[in-house]
Write an enzyme that holds these catalytic residues in place. Structure first.
Site, PDB file in Angstrom:
ATOM      1  N   LYS A 102       0.827  -1.210   0.000  1.00  0.00           N
ATOM      2  CA  LYS A 102       0.000   0.000   0.000  1.00  0.00           C
ATOM      3  C   LYS A 102       0.868   1.271   0.000  1.00  0.00           C
ATOM      4  CE  LYS A 102      -2.350  -1.064   3.794  1.00  0.00           C
ATOM      5  NZ  LYS A 102      -1.860  -2.397   4.200  1.00  0.00           N
ATOM      6  N   ARG A 129      -9.802   0.699   8.885  1.00  0.00           N
ATOM      7  CA  ARG A 129      -9.365  -0.658   9.195  1.00  0.00           C
ATOM      8  C   ARG A 129     -10.432  -1.443   9.957  1.00  0.00           C
ATOM      9  NH1 ARG A 129      -3.583   0.054   8.992  1.00  0.00           N
ATOM     10  NH2 ARG A 129      -2.375  -1.791   9.525  1.00  0.00           N
ATOM     11  N   ARG A 150      11.058  -1.015  12.292  1.00  0.00           N
ATOM     12  CA  ARG A 150       9.759  -1.136  12.955  1.00  0.00           C
ATOM     13  C   ARG A 150       9.716  -2.388  13.820  1.00  0.00           C
ATOM     14  NH1 ARG A 150       5.004  -0.208   8.589  1.00  0.00           N
ATOM     15  NH2 ARG A 150       3.959  -1.468  10.164  1.00  0.00           N
ATOM     16  N   ARG A 154      -0.751  -9.387  13.375  1.00  0.00           N
ATOM     17  CA  ARG A 154      -1.264  -8.359  12.457  1.00  0.00           C
ATOM     18  C   ARG A 154      -2.103  -8.978  11.346  1.00  0.00           C
ATOM     19  NH1 ARG A 154       4.190  -6.041  11.217  1.00  0.00           N
ATOM     20  NH2 ARG A 154       3.296  -4.666   9.624  1.00  0.00           N
TER      21      ARG A 154
HETATM   22  P1  ADP Z   1       0.914  -2.350   8.166  1.00  0.00           P
HETATM   23  O1  ADP Z   1      -0.131  -2.099   7.087  1.00  0.00           O
HETATM   24  O2  ADP Z   1       2.214  -2.807   7.621  1.00  0.00           O
HETATM   25  O3  ADP Z   1       0.432  -3.190   9.299  1.00  0.00           O
HETATM   26  P2  ADP Z   1       0.631   0.423   9.118  1.00  0.00           P
HETATM   27  O4  ADP Z   1       1.781   1.336   9.002  1.00  0.00           O
HETATM   28  O5  ADP Z   1      -0.567   0.681   8.293  1.00  0.00           O
HETATM   29  O6  ADP Z   1       1.280  -0.988   8.825  1.00  0.00           O
HETATM   30  O7  ADP Z   1       0.133   0.328  10.655  1.00  0.00           O
HETATM   31  C1  ADP Z   1       1.001   0.024  11.706  1.00  0.00           C
HETATM   32  C2  ADP Z   1       0.216  -0.098  13.014  1.00  0.00           C
HETATM   33  O8  ADP Z   1      -0.418   1.162  13.306  1.00  0.00           O
HETATM   34  C3  ADP Z   1      -0.936  -1.092  13.004  1.00  0.00           C
HETATM   35  O9  ADP Z   1      -0.519  -2.420  13.271  1.00  0.00           O
HETATM   36  C4  ADP Z   1      -1.845  -0.510  14.113  1.00  0.00           C
HETATM   37  O10 ADP Z   1      -1.346  -0.801  15.394  1.00  0.00           O
HETATM   38  C5  ADP Z   1      -1.704   0.983  13.905  1.00  0.00           C
HETATM   39  N1  ADP Z   1      -2.737   1.493  12.983  1.00  0.00           N
HETATM   40  C6  ADP Z   1      -2.516   2.042  11.751  1.00  0.00           C
HETATM   41  N2  ADP Z   1      -3.679   2.398  11.169  1.00  0.00           N
HETATM   42  C7  ADP Z   1      -4.666   2.050  12.033  1.00  0.00           C
HETATM   43  C8  ADP Z   1      -6.079   2.135  12.001  1.00  0.00           C
HETATM   44  N3  ADP Z   1      -6.728   2.654  10.948  1.00  0.00           N
HETATM   45  N4  ADP Z   1      -6.777   1.663  13.075  1.00  0.00           N
HETATM   46  C9  ADP Z   1      -6.155   1.156  14.124  1.00  0.00           C
HETATM   47  N5  ADP Z   1      -4.832   1.034  14.224  1.00  0.00           N
HETATM   48  C10 ADP Z   1      -4.070   1.477  13.198  1.00  0.00           C
END
Ligand code: ADP
Length: 190
Positions: A14, A89, A134, A146
């Site tokens: 993404k 999400r 990370r 995740r």
């Molecule tokens: P990835 O898609 O690789 O898991 P992201 O950078 O999108 O990574 O998100 C990293 C973390 O940030 C998630 O595992 C969650 O803990 C938090 N997070 C990100 N976006 C959301 C969201 N929309 N709702 C809840 N938690 C979120």
């Protein structure tokens, strides 16, 4: 205005494809993961709150995420539209986003989902973990959490947009520019 939700499991690409979309269509990137990491880096109270959830691979509570997105949208002036990356999400977040946008006389143009099999996702995240720094990319158990959270809480969001006739699935395995070609075709059809 073009407002696109880029959807897919962790490691689907993404972030990479968001960059391509921004370069071609001039949209504003709204990545909730990036926003949380920015807060974390700056040591804000929001960052401290989010850290505990993120490090474990769990979702940050809806109300916290929704407030952060509202702030970002309302502080962005003069844009051709947004690319939502990693948000919504949960279906509660999707509902809140629709409400927020309709209050601003905006709407989602469509959702584009990147489809990638689980074994490839795990390989990509582990590879990224070597350089991303990370904590959630470096531990097999957290990666599995995740993906589990994605299947249980996030996948229903695809159905939410499908019901609105706004869902398009794309094969997320292959050359980055070929995948982007598919994405562009969908965007050009909006
Ligand atoms: P990835 O898609 O690789 O898991 P992201 O950078 O999108 O990574 O998100 C990293 C973390 O940030 C998630 O595992 C969650 O803990 C938090 N997070 C990100 N976006 C959301 C969201 N929309 N709702 C809840 N938690 C979120």
């Amino acid at each position: 205005m073009l407002n696109i939700v880029l959807f897919g499991p962790p490691g689907a690409g993404k972030g990479t494809q968001s960059e391509n979309i921004i370069a071609k269509y001039g949209l504003t990137h709204l990545s909730t993961g990036d926003l949380f990491r920015k807060h974390l880096g700056e040591g804000t109270s929001l960052g401290k709150l989010a850290k505990g959830y993120m490090d474990q691979g769990h979702l940050v509570p809806d109300e916290v995420v929704i407030k952060m997105v509202e702030d970002k949208i309302s502080s962005t002036k003069e844009t051709k539209g947004f690319i939502f990356d990693g948000f919504p999400r949960t279906t509660a977040q999707a509902n809140a986003l629709d409400e927020m946008l309709s209050g601003l006389e905006m709407k989602i143009s469509g959702m584009i989902a990147l489809d990638v099999p689980q074994d490839i996702l795990k390989e990509r995240i582990k590879e990224r973990g070597k350089t991303s720094g990370r904590a959630d990319d470096q531990d097999e158990e957290k990666i599995n959490t995740r993906i589990k959270v994605y299947l249980a809480e996030t996948l229903p969001v695809a159905e939410y947009y499908e019901k609105q006739g706004k869902f398009q699935n794309i094969n997320g395995v292959g050359k980055i520019d070929e995948i982007f070609g598919q994405i562009s075709k969908v965007i050009d059809s909006y």
